[in-house]
Design an enzyme around this catalytic site. Structure first.
Site, PDB file in Angstrom:
ATOM      1  N   SER A 195      -3.355   1.243  -5.169  1.00 43.59           N
ATOM      2  CA  SER A 195      -3.156   0.177  -4.187  1.00 43.59           C
ATOM      3  C   SER A 195      -4.296   0.118  -3.182  1.00 43.59           C
ATOM      4  O   SER A 195      -4.629  -0.959  -2.664  1.00 43.59           O
ATOM      5  CB  SER A 195      -1.818   0.344  -3.466  1.00 43.59           C
ATOM      6  OG  SER A 195      -1.737   1.590  -2.805  1.00 43.59           O
TER       7      SER A 195
ATOM      8  N   MET B 291       5.954   0.441   2.668  1.00 49.83           N
ATOM      9  CA  MET B 291       7.409   0.364   2.763  1.00 49.83           C
ATOM     10  C   MET B 291       7.983   1.766   2.925  1.00 49.83           C
ATOM     11  O   MET B 291       7.760   2.634   2.086  1.00 49.83           O
ATOM     12  CB  MET B 291       7.983  -0.299   1.511  1.00 49.83           C
ATOM     13  CG  MET B 291       7.521  -1.728   1.322  1.00 49.83           C
ATOM     14  SD  MET B 291       8.043  -2.420  -0.261  1.00 49.83           S
ATOM     15  CE  MET B 291       6.998  -1.481  -1.392  1.00 49.83           C
TER      16      MET B 291
ATOM     17  N   MET C 206       0.836  -1.200   0.000  1.00 46.43           N
ATOM     18  CA  MET C 206       0.000   0.000   0.000  1.00 46.43           C
ATOM     19  C   MET C 206       0.873   1.252   0.000  1.00 46.43           C
ATOM     20  O   MET C 206       1.636   1.486   0.935  1.00 46.43           O
ATOM     21  CB  MET C 206      -0.944  -0.007   1.207  1.00 46.43           C
ATOM     22  CG  MET C 206      -1.912  -1.177   1.207  1.00 46.43           C
ATOM     23  SD  MET C 206      -3.110  -1.110   2.571  1.00 46.43           S
ATOM     24  CE  MET C 206      -4.143   0.279   2.056  1.00 46.43           C
TER      25      MET C 206
ATOM     26  N   CYS D  39      13.562  -0.996  -8.181  1.00 40.45           N
ATOM     27  CA  CYS D  39      12.752  -1.054  -6.963  1.00 40.45           C
ATOM     28  C   CYS D  39      11.823  -2.262  -6.993  1.00 40.45           C
ATOM     29  O   CYS D  39      11.688  -2.982  -6.005  1.00 40.45           O
ATOM     30  CB  CYS D  39      11.955   0.242  -6.807  1.00 40.45           C
ATOM     31  SG  CYS D  39      10.922   0.287  -5.323  1.00 40.45           S
TER      32      CYS D  39
ATOM     33  N   GLY E 273      -1.811   5.589  -2.320  1.00 39.39           N
ATOM     34  CA  GLY E 273      -2.470   6.112  -3.510  1.00 39.39           C
ATOM     35  C   GLY E 273      -3.770   5.393  -3.805  1.00 39.39           C
ATOM     36  O   GLY E 273      -4.129   4.407  -3.153  1.00 39.39           O
TER      37      GLY E 273
ATOM     38  N   CYS F 193      10.650   8.755  -6.699  1.00 37.99           N
ATOM     39  CA  CYS F 193      10.295   9.054  -5.312  1.00 37.99           C
ATOM     40  C   CYS F 193      11.421   9.724  -4.542  1.00 37.99           C
ATOM     41  O   CYS F 193      11.162  10.565  -3.678  1.00 37.99           O
ATOM     42  CB  CYS F 193       9.822   7.787  -4.592  1.00 37.99           C
ATOM     43  SG  CYS F 193      11.102   6.524  -4.359  1.00 37.99           S
TER      44      CYS F 193
ATOM     45  N   GLY G 212      -0.673  -2.571  -6.801  1.00 40.59           N
ATOM     46  CA  GLY G 212      -1.598  -1.801  -7.622  1.00 40.59           C
ATOM     47  C   GLY G 212      -1.123  -1.586  -9.041  1.00 40.59           C
ATOM     48  O   GLY G 212      -1.629  -0.700  -9.736  1.00 40.59           O
TER      49      GLY G 212
END
EC number: 2.8.1.13
Length: 375
Positions: free
Chosen positions: A20, A39, A14, A111, A17, A208, A135
């Site tokens: 997800s 995470m 999750m 990632c 957003g 990110c 997601g």
């Protein structure tokens, strides 16, 4: 979507957003035992937004708070796992190193490869989970022989299969993509129908850990200003100007060259070892093919050349190509028509229609006169 109809314990990644969150709601509605995990991968206190500004990224502390509130709303257990050290070592260091080596990396693939579908999967197993879910807009199918296929999401504008080419058969067998058969519009409608507080939340746009999209500043903050200044040269090696660091440039770049020239110039190549940036006219950006390394085949590994299509960047329409497997987990890819801006460090992903055959990392472009070793 679900591999079979039995009730499963599913760990859902999750991000806070809408995607997800809806995936979690769908799994709960289907009767599964759902566990939400966010995470924590990056220290956002390193960046200070201007007053009223919000970075368009995922995985911030605000996003984790949103994920927690959605989990409370769905009445599912929720945990936060700290992967900051692993993310630094596996994703951020790779990102910086690639730029310093003259390549243009794709940290989102890394990632997925090392964090979501390696570390998170291990964490899920530790919680006794049967499956993990994300997601992502992608789909999986299992063939009659038991082999899993990774497929594009049905929404062409949102398909994220490109970022998932590193998945193995073992990982695919444990993975659910609840949104793969939906459009973004349908997902937002479901979010509103479920009354999720994130139904109208905007989408993340930037990497990110580089929320202001300034890669040069980030690299210099990580490693200090690098002594990679050198010459900007044309294809014949004639010096046209100087630059402040090879990591400031990527193939296809036009802006920021600082060269007065009668015709527009584009970056054709970056040689970090020689500290050279090669520039030339737009038509020189086109290549006949490429060499890829570290190939991961999701489909059975072909023994001879195959006809397929490929994407050489995320927002790239798949183009027809011929893929020839080489030794040492490499492949030569020849395009049916010459293609622009083949960029070392980016991912090339192979498709057969909607099915992902596999993919790898672009080592260098190939032109008709380029010698290629098939040893």
């Amino acid at each position: 979507m679900v591999k079979n109809n039995k009730r499963k314990r599913v760990v859902i990644a999750m991000s806070g957003g809408v995607d997800s969150s809806v995936a979690a709601a769908l799994l709960k509605e289907e009767g599964h035992e759902v566990i939400g995990i966010s995470m924590q991968v990056w220290d956002y206190t390193r960046f200070t937004a201007e007053e009223g500004e919000k970075f368009d990224t995922c995985c911030s502390l605000d996003d984790i708070h949103d994920a927690r509130r959605v989990a409370e709303q769905l009445e599912i257990p929720f945990y936060v796992v700290n992967f900051e050290e692993e993310f630094q070592n596996l994703v951020i260091d790779d990102f910086v190193n690639e730029y310093l080596l003259g390549r243009t990396p794709n940290p989102c693939v890394r990632c997925n490869q090392w964090i979501k579908f390696e570390l998170l999967l291990k964490k899920a197993r530790g919680l006794g989970a049967d499956m993990i879910a994300t997601g992502h807009y992608a789909r999986t199918e299992q063939d009659a022989d038991g082999r899993y296929r990774l497929m594009k999401g049905v929404d062409p504008a949102k398909d994220q299969s490109y970022f998932l080419f590193t998945l193995t058969q073992e990982q695919l067998a444990m993975t659910l993509f609840p949104l793969g058969g939906m459009t973004k519009q349908e997902v937002r409608a479901l979010a509103a129908g479920y009354g999720l507080r994130v139904a109208e939340k905007g989408e993340s746009q930037e990497i990110c850990f580089v929320p202001d999209n300034d890669y040069v500043r980030f690299i210099e903050e990580e490693r200090g200003k690098q002594l990679l200044s050198g010459n900007i040269v044309d294809r014949k090696g004639k010096v046209l100007g100087v630059h402040d660091g090879t990591y400031r440039y990527t193939v296809g770049q036009r802006k920021g060259l600082g060269i007065a020239h009668p015709e527009p110039l584009y970056v054709l190549g970056v040689d970090a070892a020689r500290k050279e940036v090669t520039v030339g006219p737009r038509d020189a950006l086109y290549s006949d093919g490429l060499i890829a390394t570290a190939i991961n085949w999701i489909a059975p590994t072909p023994e001879t050349a195959i006809e397929a299509s490929c994407k050489i960047r995320y927002r790239h329409h798949p183009i027809p190509c011929r893929i020839l497997p080489l030794a040492d987990n490499r492949a030569e890819v020849r395009f049916t028509e010459r293609e622009k801006s083949v960029t070392p460090g980016q991912a090339v992903v192979f498709y057969d229609g909607d099915t992902v055959l596999g993919g790898g990392w672009i080592e260098h472009a190939v032109n008709t006169k380029t010698a290629v070793s098939h040893e």
